[in-house]
Motif scaffolding. Structure first.
Motif, PDB file in Angstrom:
ATOM      1  N   ASP A  98      20.206  34.141  70.650  1.00 37.24           N
ATOM      2  CA  ASP A  98      18.785  34.311  70.153  1.00 37.24           C
ATOM      3  C   ASP A  98      18.456  33.961  68.782  1.00 37.24           C
ATOM      4  N   ALA A 103      13.477  37.214  66.351  1.00 33.30           N
ATOM      5  CA  ALA A 103      14.798  37.745  66.523  1.00 33.30           C
ATOM      6  C   ALA A 103      15.294  38.730  65.452  1.00 33.30           C
ATOM      7  N   PHE A 104      15.931  39.535  65.737  1.00 34.85           N
ATOM      8  CA  PHE A 104      16.926  40.346  64.802  1.00 34.85           C
ATOM      9  C   PHE A 104      18.424  39.547  64.560  1.00 34.85           C
ATOM     10  N   LYS A 105      18.161  38.763  63.384  1.00 36.73           N
ATOM     11  CA  LYS A 105      19.275  37.689  63.189  1.00 36.73           C
ATOM     12  C   LYS A 105      19.029  37.569  61.624  1.00 36.73           C
ATOM     13  N   SER A 107      19.417  35.404  57.910  1.00 31.69           N
ATOM     14  CA  SER A 107      18.561  34.274  57.496  1.00 31.69           C
ATOM     15  C   SER A 107      19.075  33.104  57.924  1.00 31.69           C
ATOM     16  N   THR A 111      21.556  34.993  66.635  1.00 34.11           N
ATOM     17  CA  THR A 111      22.428  36.420  67.123  1.00 34.11           C
ATOM     18  C   THR A 111      23.039  35.871  68.414  1.00 34.11           C
ATOM     19  N   TYR A 133      27.051  42.635  69.630  1.00 34.67           N
ATOM     20  CA  TYR A 133      26.012  41.470  68.975  1.00 34.67           C
ATOM     21  C   TYR A 133      26.997  40.927  67.794  1.00 34.67           C
ATOM     22  N   GLY A 135      25.822  38.237  64.608  1.00 36.03           N
ATOM     23  CA  GLY A 135      24.986  37.461  63.774  1.00 36.03           C
ATOM     24  C   GLY A 135      25.709  36.446  62.815  1.00 36.03           C
TER      25      GLY A 135
END
Length: 162
Positions: A98, A103-105, A107, A111, A133, A135
């Motif tokens: 992702d 997305a929750f990632k 900078s 992810t 998960y 990152g």
């Protein structure tokens, strides 16, 4: 498909010197300022202890960031690992990548969603792993991380097409 180098490395992600200096410098300065404020005109004891703890914590975090960003993240045909040899994730264990804008990632990063839970891990400015998960990103080059994310997505798509 992109061909690996002589060591079997398909992609490398690392923090440039400039990014390392800025990221570490900002956190070091924050820690020193907090300690200076706490000791310059000491507030009440509970607040003094809190500000000192935050200052010391910032200095510890800055040192951890400095040490972590000395290494790089390398992708081979089988694993994603650090240049120190720590395996972050296995390519066969990756379900999806992702890298979207919302997305929750980290900078400048992406992810990965894994099939199985992995132990927690963290290298400030480079990667983190929590449950299923992973990152990758932080103080890294956006171009390098985008290339690695595309290579991982290509590996996952090739595997699922078989």
């Amino acid at each position: 498909m992109f061909h690996p180098d002589k060591d079997g490395v398909l992609a490398v992600v690392g923090a440039s010197t400039g990014r390392r200096v800025v990221a570490c410098g900002v956190i070091y300065v924050l820690g020193m300022l907090l300690i200076y404020v706490a000791l310059g005109e000491p507030p009440a004891l509970p607040l003094l202890l809190l500000v000192l703890a935050l200052g010391i914590g910032s200095l510890v975090l800055a040192e951890a960031l400095r040490r972590a960003t000395l290494s790089e993240i390398m992708m081979t045909a089988d694993t994603i690992s650090t240049s120190d040899g720590m395996v972050i994730a296995r390519i066969d264990d990756i379900v999806s990548v992702d890298r979207g804008a919302f997305a929750f990632k980290p900078s400048n990063g992406f992810t990965l969603k894994l099939k199985t839970k992995q132990p927690r891990g963290w290298a400030p400015g480079l990667w983190w792993r929590f449950g299923r998960y992973v990152g990758v990103g932080g103080a890294v080059s956006a171009g390098q991380s985008k290339f690695m994310a595309e290579q991982i997505a290509l590996q996952v798509a090739t595997r699922s097409a078989k």
